[in-house]
Design a protein around this motif. Structure first.
Motif, PDB file in Angstrom:
ATOM      1  N   ARG A 151       5.259  39.278  21.166  1.00 59.17           N
ATOM      2  CA  ARG A 151       4.415  38.170  21.603  1.00 59.17           C
ATOM      3  C   ARG A 151       3.533  37.753  20.437  1.00 59.17           C
ATOM      4  O   ARG A 151       3.176  38.582  19.599  1.00 59.17           O
ATOM      5  N   ILE A 152       3.136  36.488  20.414  1.00 60.73           N
ATOM      6  CA  ILE A 152       2.393  35.922  19.293  1.00 60.73           C
ATOM      7  C   ILE A 152       1.000  35.518  19.738  1.00 60.73           C
ATOM      8  O   ILE A 152       0.818  34.898  20.785  1.00 60.73           O
ATOM      9  N   GLY A 153       0.012  35.875  18.910  1.00 58.48           N
ATOM     10  CA  GLY A 153      -1.367  35.485  19.179  1.00 58.48           C
ATOM     11  C   GLY A 153      -1.984  34.800  17.974  1.00 58.48           C
ATOM     12  O   GLY A 153      -1.443  34.837  16.863  1.00 58.48           O
ATOM     13  N   LEU A 154      -3.129  34.175  18.190  1.00 60.62           N
ATOM     14  CA  LEU A 154      -3.871  33.485  17.140  1.00 60.62           C
ATOM     15  C   LEU A 154      -5.300  34.021  17.112  1.00 60.62           C
ATOM     16  O   LEU A 154      -5.757  34.636  18.075  1.00 60.62           O
ATOM     17  N   SER A 155      -6.011  33.757  16.030  1.00 59.94           N
ATOM     18  CA  SER A 155      -7.404  34.182  15.934  1.00 59.94           C
ATOM     19  C   SER A 155      -8.240  33.104  15.257  1.00 59.94           C
ATOM     20  O   SER A 155      -7.783  32.481  14.292  1.00 59.94           O
ATOM     21  N   GLU A 156      -9.446  32.915  15.768  1.00 58.68           N
ATOM     22  CA  GLU A 156     -10.379  31.920  15.244  1.00 58.68           C
ATOM     23  C   GLU A 156      -9.737  30.536  15.158  1.00 58.68           C
ATOM     24  O   GLU A 156      -9.679  29.921  14.083  1.00 58.68           O
ATOM     25  N   VAL A 157      -9.281  30.044  16.292  1.00 58.71           N
ATOM     26  CA  VAL A 157      -8.654  28.733  16.342  1.00 58.71           C
ATOM     27  C   VAL A 157      -9.472  27.783  17.208  1.00 58.71           C
ATOM     28  O   VAL A 157     -10.266  28.202  18.043  1.00 58.71           O
ATOM     29  N   THR A 158      -9.254  26.499  16.989  1.00 56.49           N
ATOM     30  CA  THR A 158      -9.868  25.459  17.804  1.00 56.49           C
ATOM     31  C   THR A 158      -8.936  25.113  18.960  1.00 56.49           C
ATOM     32  O   THR A 158      -7.774  25.548  18.995  1.00 56.49           O
ATOM     33  N   VAL A 159      -9.441  24.316  19.878  1.00 53.86           N
ATOM     34  CA  VAL A 159      -8.606  23.856  20.993  1.00 53.86           C
ATOM     35  C   VAL A 159      -7.405  23.079  20.464  1.00 53.86           C
ATOM     36  O   VAL A 159      -6.275  23.246  20.946  1.00 53.86           O
ATOM     37  N   ASP A 160      -7.634  22.252  19.449  1.00 57.81           N
ATOM     38  CA  ASP A 160      -6.542  21.452  18.889  1.00 57.81           C
ATOM     39  C   ASP A 160      -5.497  22.330  18.212  1.00 57.81           C
ATOM     40  O   ASP A 160      -4.288  22.117  18.386  1.00 57.81           O
ATOM     41  N   GLU A 161      -5.945  23.328  17.439  1.00 54.14           N
ATOM     42  CA  GLU A 161      -4.991  24.219  16.769  1.00 54.14           C
ATOM     43  C   GLU A 161      -4.175  25.002  17.784  1.00 54.14           C
ATOM     44  O   GLU A 161      -2.968  25.194  17.612  1.00 54.14           O
ATOM     45  N   LEU A 162      -4.817  25.424  18.849  1.00 52.80           N
ATOM     46  CA  LEU A 162      -4.099  26.142  19.897  1.00 52.80           C
ATOM     47  C   LEU A 162      -3.045  25.245  20.532  1.00 52.80           C
ATOM     48  O   LEU A 162      -1.904  25.665  20.750  1.00 52.80           O
ATOM     49  N   ALA A 163      -3.417  24.016  20.814  1.00 44.18           N
ATOM     50  CA  ALA A 163      -2.475  23.078  21.437  1.00 44.18           C
ATOM     51  C   ALA A 163      -1.290  22.800  20.525  1.00 44.18           C
ATOM     52  O   ALA A 163      -0.133  22.773  20.971  1.00 44.18           O
ATOM     53  N   ARG A 164      -1.560  22.621  19.222  1.00 41.90           N
ATOM     54  CA  ARG A 164      -0.468  22.350  18.288  1.00 41.90           C
ATOM     55  C   ARG A 164       0.445  23.551  18.129  1.00 41.90           C
ATOM     56  O   ARG A 164       1.673  23.410  18.024  1.00 41.90           O
ATOM     57  N   ALA A 165      -0.143  24.734  18.126  1.00 46.59           N
ATOM     58  CA  ALA A 165       0.676  25.948  18.012  1.00 46.59           C
ATOM     59  C   ALA A 165       1.559  26.109  19.240  1.00 46.59           C
ATOM     60  O   ALA A 165       2.725  26.512  19.129  1.00 46.59           O
ATOM     61  N   ARG A 166       1.029  25.781  20.403  1.00 52.69           N
ATOM     62  CA  ARG A 166       1.794  25.947  21.642  1.00 52.69           C
ATOM     63  C   ARG A 166       2.957  24.959  21.740  1.00 52.69           C
ATOM     64  O   ARG A 166       3.890  25.179  22.517  1.00 52.69           O
ATOM     65  N   GLU A 167       2.911  23.901  20.950  1.00 56.16           N
ATOM     66  CA  GLU A 167       4.048  22.981  20.895  1.00 56.16           C
ATOM     67  C   GLU A 167       5.224  23.620  20.147  1.00 56.16           C
ATOM     68  O   GLU A 167       6.370  23.185  20.291  1.00 56.16           O
ATOM     69  N   ILE A 168       4.932  24.649  19.356  1.00 55.82           N
ATOM     70  CA  ILE A 168       5.950  25.297  18.533  1.00 55.82           C
ATOM     71  C   ILE A 168       6.476  26.565  19.183  1.00 55.82           C
ATOM     72  O   ILE A 168       7.680  26.851  19.148  1.00 55.82           O
ATOM     73  N   VAL A 169       5.575  27.337  19.802  1.00 57.86           N
ATOM     74  CA  VAL A 169       5.961  28.625  20.378  1.00 57.86           C
ATOM     75  C   VAL A 169       4.950  29.011  21.453  1.00 57.86           C
ATOM     76  O   VAL A 169       3.814  28.538  21.442  1.00 57.86           O
ATOM     77  N   ASP A 170       5.348  29.870  22.364  1.00 57.64           N
ATOM     78  CA  ASP A 170       4.418  30.381  23.367  1.00 57.64           C
ATOM     79  C   ASP A 170       3.345  31.223  22.674  1.00 57.64           C
ATOM     80  O   ASP A 170       3.653  32.068  21.829  1.00 57.64           O
ATOM     81  N   ILE A 171       2.109  30.995  23.055  1.00 55.61           N
ATOM     82  CA  ILE A 171       1.003  31.783  22.523  1.00 55.61           C
ATOM     83  C   ILE A 171       0.497  32.700  23.634  1.00 55.61           C
ATOM     84  O   ILE A 171       0.146  32.245  24.722  1.00 55.61           O
ATOM     85  N   ALA A 172       0.461  33.999  23.339  1.00 60.81           N
ATOM     86  CA  ALA A 172       0.094  34.977  24.363  1.00 60.81           C
ATOM     87  C   ALA A 172      -1.375  35.348  24.338  1.00 60.81           C
ATOM     88  O   ALA A 172      -1.924  35.788  25.355  1.00 60.81           O
ATOM     89  N   SER A 173      -2.033  35.185  23.166  1.00 62.61           N
ATOM     90  CA  SER A 173      -3.436  35.596  23.071  1.00 62.61           C
ATOM     91  C   SER A 173      -4.175  34.779  22.028  1.00 62.61           C
ATOM     92  O   SER A 173      -3.572  34.223  21.109  1.00 62.61           O
ATOM     93  N   VAL A 174      -5.490  34.734  22.198  1.00 61.60           N
ATOM     94  CA  VAL A 174      -6.382  34.119  21.216  1.00 61.60           C
ATOM     95  C   VAL A 174      -7.559  35.066  21.008  1.00 61.60           C
ATOM     96  O   VAL A 174      -8.117  35.602  21.969  1.00 61.60           O
ATOM     97  N   GLN A 175      -7.909  35.295  19.751  1.00 62.65           N
ATOM     98  CA  GLN A 175      -9.018  36.193  19.432  1.00 62.65           C
ATOM     99  C   GLN A 175     -10.067  35.409  18.652  1.00 62.65           C
ATOM    100  O   GLN A 175      -9.937  35.182  17.457  1.00 62.65           O
ATOM    101  N   ASN A 176     -11.116  34.985  19.355  1.00 66.90           N
ATOM    102  CA  ASN A 176     -12.207  34.229  18.743  1.00 66.90           C
ATOM    103  C   ASN A 176     -13.530  34.968  18.935  1.00 66.90           C
ATOM    104  O   ASN A 176     -13.666  35.789  19.843  1.00 66.90           O
ATOM    105  N   ARG A 177     -14.507  34.645  18.100  1.00 60.08           N
ATOM    106  CA  ARG A 177     -15.848  35.221  18.259  1.00 60.08           C
ATOM    107  C   ARG A 177     -16.486  34.662  19.533  1.00 60.08           C
ATOM    108  O   ARG A 177     -16.514  33.458  19.737  1.00 60.08           O
ATOM    109  N   TYR A 178     -17.005  35.559  20.372  1.00 62.01           N
ATOM    110  CA  TYR A 178     -17.570  35.104  21.647  1.00 62.01           C
ATOM    111  C   TYR A 178     -18.336  36.255  22.286  1.00 62.01           C
ATOM    112  O   TYR A 178     -17.856  37.392  22.297  1.00 62.01           O
TER     113      TYR A 178
END
Length: 280
Positions: A151-178
């Motif tokens: 499974r593929i995840g991203l870290s420190e991404v914006t809403v737009d980056e997440l949306a663009r990544a999801r157009e390419i592949v399923d994203i299972a997780s996001v790791q941001n400061r919160y």
């Protein structure tokens, strides 16, 4: 309302929602390393099933520490790592590097260090602004097709980056400061919640600030808990997709963190804490 205790990452990989971040574990000298191994093993004894590491943490040394402490891995344990940061051969400085060849080499090396045939969850540590996002995410998609990533995840991404990544592949997780006092990425969390994507907040506790907040301290006293536990309990109740990964190098602090999973905030207490947004 009952707070769920588990989450299915990618829809099929079940983990306990309160994980452990290994970043702060020292890998040397010997006495500190021995303690780090003990802390890691205690986390698993306490029921933690999600441990987060990265190549950046010591250039793979943190991954090797986890192997020393836990291999062969207990059934149901997920060790997730991150790639996409590399050290310059000339200066020795760490920098973002999401070039396909680098990502592929780092994944191959992580498989060897962690002694697995597949990385069940692999996260892109940061989006490299000098490499097209489609190339970075596309490389991870290829590695997933090859069976090296589950499974593929991203870290420190914006809403737009997440949306663009999801157009390419399923994203299972996001790791941001919160955390309770730092909700800059609330829109990203909302996007994850809407899509059923795991949200792993790094720095889930506002270092040094929680005990100074009268409202947090008051709720902690009311519950017979610590400000840290209140902060983690707030995260767990804020959204069912949130999987906090607090880190520590001390067993006592680890046990304090894990105990937060059993802490329940009353609706009125949660409302008081909700109002702290933007006050850090």
């Amino acid at each position: 309302m009952t707070t769920p205790t588990t989450f299915d990452i990618g829809g099929d990989l079940t983990v306990g929602r309160l994980g452990f971040g290994a970043m702060h574990l020292p890998t040397e000298p010997a006495a500190d390393r021995e303690n780090a191994v003990a802390v890691t093993r205690r986390a698993v004894e306490l029921g933690v099933t999600l441990i987060d590491t990265a190549f950046l943490y010591g250039g793979g040394a943190n991954e090797e520490l986890l192997v020393e402490a836990l291999y062969p891995y207990p059934e149901g344990l997920l060790v997730t790592t991150k790639v996409g940061v590399a050290r310059s051969a000339s200066s020795g400085e760490w920098r973002l590097d999401g070039r396909p060849a680098v990502l592929r080499a780092q994944v191959e090396a992580a498989l060897v260090r962690l002694r697995v045939e597949r990385l069940e969850l692999l996260q892109l540590h940061r989006v490299d602004p000098d490499t097209p996002l489609a190339d970075q995410v596309g490389t991870l998609r290829e590695l997933r097709t090859e069976g090296k990533i589950g499974r593929i995840g991203l870290s420190e991404v914006t809403v737009d980056e997440l949306a663009r990544a999801r157009e390419i592949v399923d994203i299972a997780s996001v790791q941001n400061r919160y955390n309770l006092l730092d909700r800059e990425h609330e829109p990203v969390l909302a996007a994850c919640a809407a899509a059923g994507i795991a949200f792993l907040p790094w720095r889930p506790v506002a270092w040094g600030a929680l005990g100074e907040r009268a409202e947090i301290a008051a709720v902690a006293v009311e519950l017979g808990a610590t400000p840290t536990q209140v902060s983690l309990a707030w995260l767990l109740g804020h959204s069912p997709v949130v999987l906090p990964i607090p880190g520590t190098a001390r067993i006592a602090h680890l046990e304090e963190n894990v105990a937060a999973a059993g802490l329940r905030l009353a609706p009125a207490q949660r409302e008081r804490l909700d109002r702290l947004a933007g006050q850090e």
